[in-house]
Design an enzyme around this catalytic site. Structure first.
Site, PDB file in Angstrom:
ATOM      1  N   ASN A   9       0.870  -1.178   0.000  1.00 48.60           N
ATOM      2  CA  ASN A   9       0.000   0.000   0.000  1.00 48.60           C
ATOM      3  C   ASN A   9       0.908   1.230   0.000  1.00 48.60           C
ATOM      4  OD1 ASN A   9      -1.831   2.010   0.522  1.00 48.60           O
ATOM      5  ND2 ASN A   9      -2.362   1.308   2.593  1.00 48.60           N
ATOM      6  N   TRP A  10       1.024   1.853  -1.158  1.00 46.55           N
ATOM      7  CA  TRP A  10       1.949   2.986  -1.289  1.00 46.55           C
ATOM      8  C   TRP A  10       1.418   4.264  -0.659  1.00 46.55           C
ATOM      9  CZ3 TRP A  10       4.305   2.903  -6.949  1.00 46.55           C
ATOM     10  CH2 TRP A  10       5.013   1.698  -7.130  1.00 46.55           C
ATOM     11  N   LYS A  11       0.147   4.293  -0.322  1.00 44.44           N
ATOM     12  CA  LYS A  11      -0.485   5.492   0.271  1.00 44.44           C
ATOM     13  C   LYS A  11      -0.218   6.709  -0.626  1.00 44.44           C
ATOM     14  CE  LYS A  11      -0.112   3.192   4.665  1.00 44.44           C
ATOM     15  NZ  LYS A  11       0.044   3.248   6.104  1.00 44.44           N
ATOM     16  N   HIS A  96      -9.231   0.858   5.009  1.00 45.76           N
ATOM     17  CA  HIS A  96      -7.952   1.101   5.679  1.00 45.76           C
ATOM     18  C   HIS A  96      -8.180   2.034   6.868  1.00 45.76           C
ATOM     19  CE1 HIS A  96      -3.890   2.414   6.503  1.00 45.76           C
ATOM     20  NE2 HIS A  96      -3.496   1.307   5.899  1.00 45.76           N
ATOM     21  N   GLU A  98      -6.606   4.480   7.917  1.00 46.01           N
ATOM     22  CA  GLU A  98      -6.458   5.915   7.619  1.00 46.01           C
ATOM     23  C   GLU A  98      -7.727   6.468   6.975  1.00 46.01           C
ATOM     24  OE1 GLU A  98      -2.735   5.487   5.529  1.00 46.01           O
ATOM     25  OE2 GLU A  98      -1.850   4.878   7.430  1.00 46.01           O
ATOM     26  N   GLU A 168      -5.191  -5.216  10.451  1.00 46.62           N
ATOM     27  CA  GLU A 168      -4.146  -4.222  10.690  1.00 46.62           C
ATOM     28  C   GLU A 168      -4.417  -3.497  12.007  1.00 46.62           C
ATOM     29  OE1 GLU A 168      -2.172  -2.976   6.727  1.00 46.62           O
ATOM     30  OE2 GLU A 168      -3.928  -1.729   7.031  1.00 46.62           O
ATOM     31  N   GLY A 174       2.643   1.949  10.740  1.00 42.25           N
ATOM     32  CA  GLY A 174       3.602   3.043  10.605  1.00 42.25           C
ATOM     33  C   GLY A 174       4.291   3.430  11.898  1.00 42.25           C
ATOM     34  N   SER A 214       3.724  -2.477  10.179  1.00 44.60           N
ATOM     35  CA  SER A 214       5.184  -2.515  10.379  1.00 44.60           C
ATOM     36  C   SER A 214       5.824  -3.852  10.013  1.00 44.60           C
ATOM     37  CB  SER A 214       5.535  -2.108  11.814  1.00 44.60           C
ATOM     38  OG  SER A 214       5.080  -0.793  12.074  1.00 44.60           O
ATOM     39  N   GLY A 235       2.976  -1.210   4.225  1.00 49.43           N
ATOM     40  CA  GLY A 235       3.016   0.221   3.934  1.00 49.43           C
ATOM     41  C   GLY A 235       4.446   0.646   3.644  1.00 49.43           C
ATOM     42  N   GLY A 236       5.105   1.210   4.661  1.00 51.77           N
ATOM     43  CA  GLY A 236       6.449   1.779   4.516  1.00 51.77           C
ATOM     44  C   GLY A 236       7.433   0.910   3.743  1.00 51.77           C
TER      45      GLY A 236
HETATM   46  P1  PGA Z   1       3.075   0.033   7.622  1.00 50.96           P
HETATM   47  O1  PGA Z   1       1.605   0.261   7.018  1.00 50.96           O
HETATM   48  O2  PGA Z   1       3.606  -1.242   7.001  1.00 50.96           O
HETATM   49  O3  PGA Z   1       3.865   1.241   7.211  1.00 50.96           O
HETATM   50  O4  PGA Z   1       2.912  -0.093   9.088  1.00 50.96           O
HETATM   51  C1  PGA Z   1       0.727  -0.799   6.815  1.00 50.96           C
HETATM   52  C2  PGA Z   1      -0.552  -0.280   6.216  1.00 50.96           C
HETATM   53  O5  PGA Z   1      -0.975   0.828   6.540  1.00 50.96           O
HETATM   54  O6  PGA Z   1      -1.175  -0.978   5.396  1.00 50.96           O
END
Ligand code: PGA
Length: 251
Positions: A9-11, A96, A98, A168, A174, A214, A235-236
């Site tokens: 997930n590149w956000k 998600h 967010e 998640e 993150g 993470s 994510g990251g």
């Molecule tokens: P993260 O994000 O790997 O940076 O913790 C995961 C996500 O939001 O899908």
């Protein structure tokens, strides 16, 4: 046998040039690797079309990060399921944390998005997870159960072939803090159990449940070794080709 999946997930990261570069790096680092999992990336919507072109003739699949629940109309700034399909996108991430917290997406709204996506024939990576407070209060099973039930349990059994679940925990996204492999396994087993109770064993056994929060090359092997963890939503670490490849090869 359920699918193993690693999805990035590149956000809101990577412009067009960076999108192209990262896809090329990823293609190069995956070139000589035999993967036994589906590899998915979810770039930002403006670069979806480009990503579809750039991943042609590769194992990499492209997913959207979000979509609107209406088919079309006066919804300034939004993107419909048909628009995604039109540029070659067949998968969408919904729910998600967010989107839930920063954009106020409720379980009920997500149920509408789920319905529209499925009606249009899209596959869904459906995210859910408890907050740190829920975990501290020992409410995590209740909260996760409620999110899954409210947005997905109205669906007929047949729809579940197009659902991928992604647990998640919000406190692990993150933050560098990961749920322990045992905590992930415990929650994934719980989710499979409530799906079995509502539907049946076949649906529960066939639905892939990803863990997100993470995940890094250094912890992926241990997390993915758990029986009910079928992959990750990253994510990251998906923003770097060698880290993402390290996670993919963790299977
Ligand atoms: P993260 O994000 O790997 O940076 O913790 C995961 C996500 O939001 O899908």
């Amino acid at each position: 046998m359920r699918n193993k999946i690693v999805a990035g997930n590149w956000k809101m990261n990577n412009n067009a040039t960076q999108t192209k570069a990262l896809i090329n790096d990823l293609k190069a680092s995956l070139h000589n690797i035999k993967t036994n999992c589906r590899v998915v990336i979810a770039p930002t919507s403006i670069n979806l079309s480009l990503a579809v072109q750039e991943t042609k003739d590769s194992v990499i699949e492209v997913s959207a990060q979000n979509m609107h629940q209406a088919s079309n109309g006066a919804y300034t700034g939004e993107i419909s399921a048909d628009m995604l399909l039109d540029v070659g996108i067949n998968t969408v991430i919904l729910g998600h944390s967010e989107r839930r917290t920063l954009f106020d997406e409720s379980d009920e709204l997500l149920a509408e998005k789920v319905n529209t996506a499925l009606e249009k024939g899209l596959e869904i990576i459906f995210c859910f997870g408890e907050s740190l407070n829920d975990r501290k209060l020992d409410n995590h099973f209740l909260e996760v159960g409620s999110q899954v039930k409210k947005s997905l349990f109205h669906l007929p059994e047949a729809s579940w072939k197009n659902i991928i679940l992604a647990y998640e925990p919000v406190w692990a996204i993150g933050t560098g803090e990961t749920a322990s492999p045992e905590q992930a396994q415990e929650m994934h087993a719980f989710i499979r159990q409530i799906v079995e109770k509502k539907y049946n064993k076949e649906v529960a056994e066939n639905v892939s449940i990803l863990y997100g929060g993470s995940v890094k090359p250094s912890n992926a092997v241990e997390i993915f070794s758990k029986e009910d963890v079928d992959g990750g939503l990253i994510g990251g670490a998906s923003l770097n080709a060698s880290d993402f490849t390290g996670i993919i090869t963790a299977f």
